[in-house]
Design an enzyme around this catalytic site. Structure first.
Site, PDB file in Angstrom:
ATOM      1  CB  SER A   1       4.224  56.210   0.375  1.00 55.53           C
ATOM      2  OG  SER A   1       5.052  56.202  -0.748  1.00 55.53           O
TER       3      SER A   1
ATOM      4  CG  ASP B   1       8.913  62.625  -0.461  1.00 54.86           C
ATOM      5  OD1 ASP B   1       9.818  61.846  -0.817  1.00 54.86           O
ATOM      6  OD2 ASP B   1       7.709  62.417  -0.683  1.00 54.86           O
TER       7      ASP B   1
ATOM      8  CG  HIS C   1       8.447  59.337   1.476  1.00 56.04           C
ATOM      9  ND1 HIS C   1       7.634  59.753   0.446  1.00 56.04           N
ATOM     10  CD2 HIS C   1       8.083  58.048   1.721  1.00 56.04           C
ATOM     11  CE1 HIS C   1       6.827  58.771   0.082  1.00 56.04           C
ATOM     12  NE2 HIS C   1       7.075  57.731   0.849  1.00 56.04           N
TER      13      HIS C   1
END
Length: 626
Positions: A170, A370, A432
């Site tokens: 991320s 995601d 994710h």
């Protein structure tokens, strides 16, 4: 005078040097599974004395050594989200059950690599800093990490020559390249008494790397997955926002921005417009799921992990500084807000080409379910990136490396694509947090990337194939418990390095004691000389100066006397100079939604927010890149 002199001595850098690996040793951990305890160290390392900035780390020694030592530094994103996510929900050796017992993660990355989890920037997770001293830019993040590693390797020199990999997900897609560049620059300008850090590769999962490529991908992904249908009223409204975003992306100077507010509103509006009548919205981390918080309470393990990390006995086991055990939250929105206050550095997409060309391998991987950092954006940034004489995955002008279908243990797992020191892996049916969904598959991926040779380890190999062709053997979760001959040789080297480190720390501590006694003796001698000249008796009055002004001579001197008073004085702050993580459970329960109530995390907005936008998503939350 003597009291002040001794306090100055005790606060000198020499005293800090006396800290050793033994001070961070984790003797046991609450809820640990049966069997031998993994070798762990944990605690705080000071990175900025002026702001009281301390980073928390949790280190796991590898279980086996395959041909050479490797260390993986893992960082979660946010900014402001704790790397304990990685330790206890993704790549670490333990997972937390509902009853707070720990179970082994069968796909943990510690099988053949040492794992170092760090809560950063300061104020994140168990790390702390004075509340007016949060960081605002990526250069400071990198500088703090260099300081941390310098001090950490000084205490654990047996790991300093390991092949070093930096991994994360991320918003760590920004942290990791900036930290890697700082390490490369340090290696170029190394001092005579410093050791080269052999940085070998970077691994970034569902990373936030290139705003220019990834902002537009939010709507593209929504169309591709049927979340929004083209030509509808919702689509028309979102198309208008995307047009404004595109204008901002093409404005002068936009290429040097990590956060662009107008573009962030695409995802915010998408979630608002697709919220159902029963107040359910799409989980931005896994589009297969819906809930009232748009994924804020996901994954399910978060509840028990939060409660576990707030336990006092867990804090004690992890060697937390006093008062830091109660306030763990997954994401600290004060860190996020401060990081967004100014220009926080150039996007990491500008750094990746130079890092690859310097010899640092890069692996980007994505879970295809995601939304917030979706695979279309990652594929777009690769397609447009130029490095090593080519664009994207070109093998020669006009010819691109093929996508090779990946099967793992008989199931379609995704695909690989590789060219010129860059590898991309797409994981099918993954969120994710890919290691949360598929720990064994990600272990297989990382073992190949770091070139693990399991010839001397044993255990049945995993069945992993590209386009049907069986890959070099890896053994995921099935290695023997015995240590190979290579392990034994390297273990001896490690013990020798550890012994030298402890010896060095002991010598430093001895120097502190000798200097302290010498200074003390000098002042006593001076006091007696003065008393002899004045005709007075050198009685207890000569020794009173050892204590701080205003401290009674009758105060306890048992082992904690002077030093404990020094610590109390140095750790006391004014009521306005609070520490970022210094609050207890009662204070946590009273926090407003803006200050991370309970287990919810503040949804991350890439760009600034207006006060009246607090209710854009999930009852006031914006999505964190954690």
């Amino acid at each position: 005078m003597l009291g002040k002199a001794l306090l100055l001595l005790l606060s000198s850098p020499i005293c800090a040097w006396a800290q050793s690996a033994a001070d961070y040793y984790v003797k046991s951990i609450p809820g640990q599974p049966d069997g031998p305890l993994l070798k762990m160290h944990a605690g705080h390392v000071e990175v900025d004395a002026e702001t009281n900035g301390h980073l928390f780390f949790w280190h796991f020694q590898n279980r086996h050594i395959a041909n050479r030592q490797r260390t993986i530094l893992w960082l979660n994103g946010g900014p402001g989200c704790s790397s304990m996510d990685g330790a206890l929900m993704e790549i670490g050796p333990y997972r937390v059950k509902d009853d707070h017992t720990l179970i082994y993660n069968n796909g943990s990355w510690d099988e053949f690599a040492n794992l170092l989890f760090v809560d950063q920037p300061v104020g994140t997770g168990f790390s702390y800093v004075n509340t007016n001293s949060y960081l605002h830019d990526l250069d400071h993040v990198a500088a703090h990490m260099i300081t941390f590693l310098e001090k950490w390797f000084a205490m654990f020199p047996e790991y300093e020559s390991d092949d070093l990999y930096i991994a994360g997900e991320s918003y760590a897609g920004q942290y990791i390249p900036h930290i890697a560049r700082a390490i490369v620059e340090r290696n170029k300008n190394i001092q005579r008494n410093q050791q080269h850090w052999p940085i070998k590769g970077l691994l970034i999962g569902n990373g936030w790397i290139s705003p220019r490529d990834q902002y537009p991908a939010n709507l593209q992904y929504a169309y591709a997955e049927g979340i929004v249908k083209e030509g509808t009223a919702i689509a028309n409204e979102l198309d208008g926002i995307e047009k404004s975003c595109d204008e901002q992306l093409n404005a002068p100077g936009a290429g040097d921005l990590v956060d662009i507010r107008q573009c962030e509103s695409i995802l915010n509006k998408l979630l608002d417009l697709t919220r159902t009548s029963d107040d359910q919205c799409i989980n931005v981390y896994d589009i297969r799921l819906k809930d009232a918080t748009c994924g804020n309470a996901w994954p399910p393990d978060l509840d028990q992990m939060t409660d576990y990390l707030r336990r006092a006995d867990v804090g004690a086991a992890l060697n937390l500084d006093n008062g830091k055990a109660n306030g763990w939250t997954e994401c600290n929105n004060q860190v996020t807000a401060n990081f967004r206050m100014g220009h926080n550095g150039v996007p990491s997409i500008q750094l990746l080409p130079g890092l690859i060309e310097s010899g640092v391998k890069v692996l980007l991987f994505s879970g295809d379910r995601d939304l917030i950092c979706n695979h279309l954006g990652t594929e777009s940034l690769i397609h447009n990136m130029k490095w090593s004489g080519g664009t994207g995955f070109e093998t020669k002008p006009g010819v691109w490396a093929p996508r090779r279908g990946w099967t793992f243990e008989g199931e379609a797992a995704g695909y690989y694509q590789q060219a010129r020191n860059l590898t991309y892996v797409l994981f099918y049916n993954a969120s994710h947090m890919v290691p949360y969904d598929f720990p064994r598959r990600t272990r297989d991926m990382v073992d190949r990337f770091i070139n693990v040779d399991i010839a001397n380890i044993g255990g049945p190999p995993a069945d992993s194939r590209l386009d049907g062709e069986k890959l070099p053997q890896t053994s995921v979760g099935n290695t023997t418990s015995s240590t190979s001959g290579t392990d034994q040789v390297d273990e001896a080297k490690l013990k020798d390095a550890e012994w030298k480190a402890y010896t060095k720390s002991g010598e430093a501590a001895l120097i502190v004691v000798i200097i302290g006694v010498s200074v003390w003796g000098f002042f006593i001698w001076r006091a007696r000389q003065r008393a002899a000249r004045d005709g007075t008796s050198p009685t207890k009055k000569g020794y009173r100066a050892v204590y701080q002004d205003g401290v009674d001579n009758n105060s306890s001197t048992d082992g904690a006397g002077l030093l404990s008073r020094f610590r109390n004085q140095s750790n006391s702050n004014s009521s306005r100079d609070l520490e970022a993580r210094d609050f207890d459970e009662a204070e946590l329960d009273s926090l407003t939604p803006n200050l991370q109530n309970g287990h919810e995390r503040d949804h991350y907005v890439i760009g600034e927010e207006d006060e009246d936008e607090d209710n854009d998503i999930g009852n006031g939350a914006k999505s964190s890149l954690h």
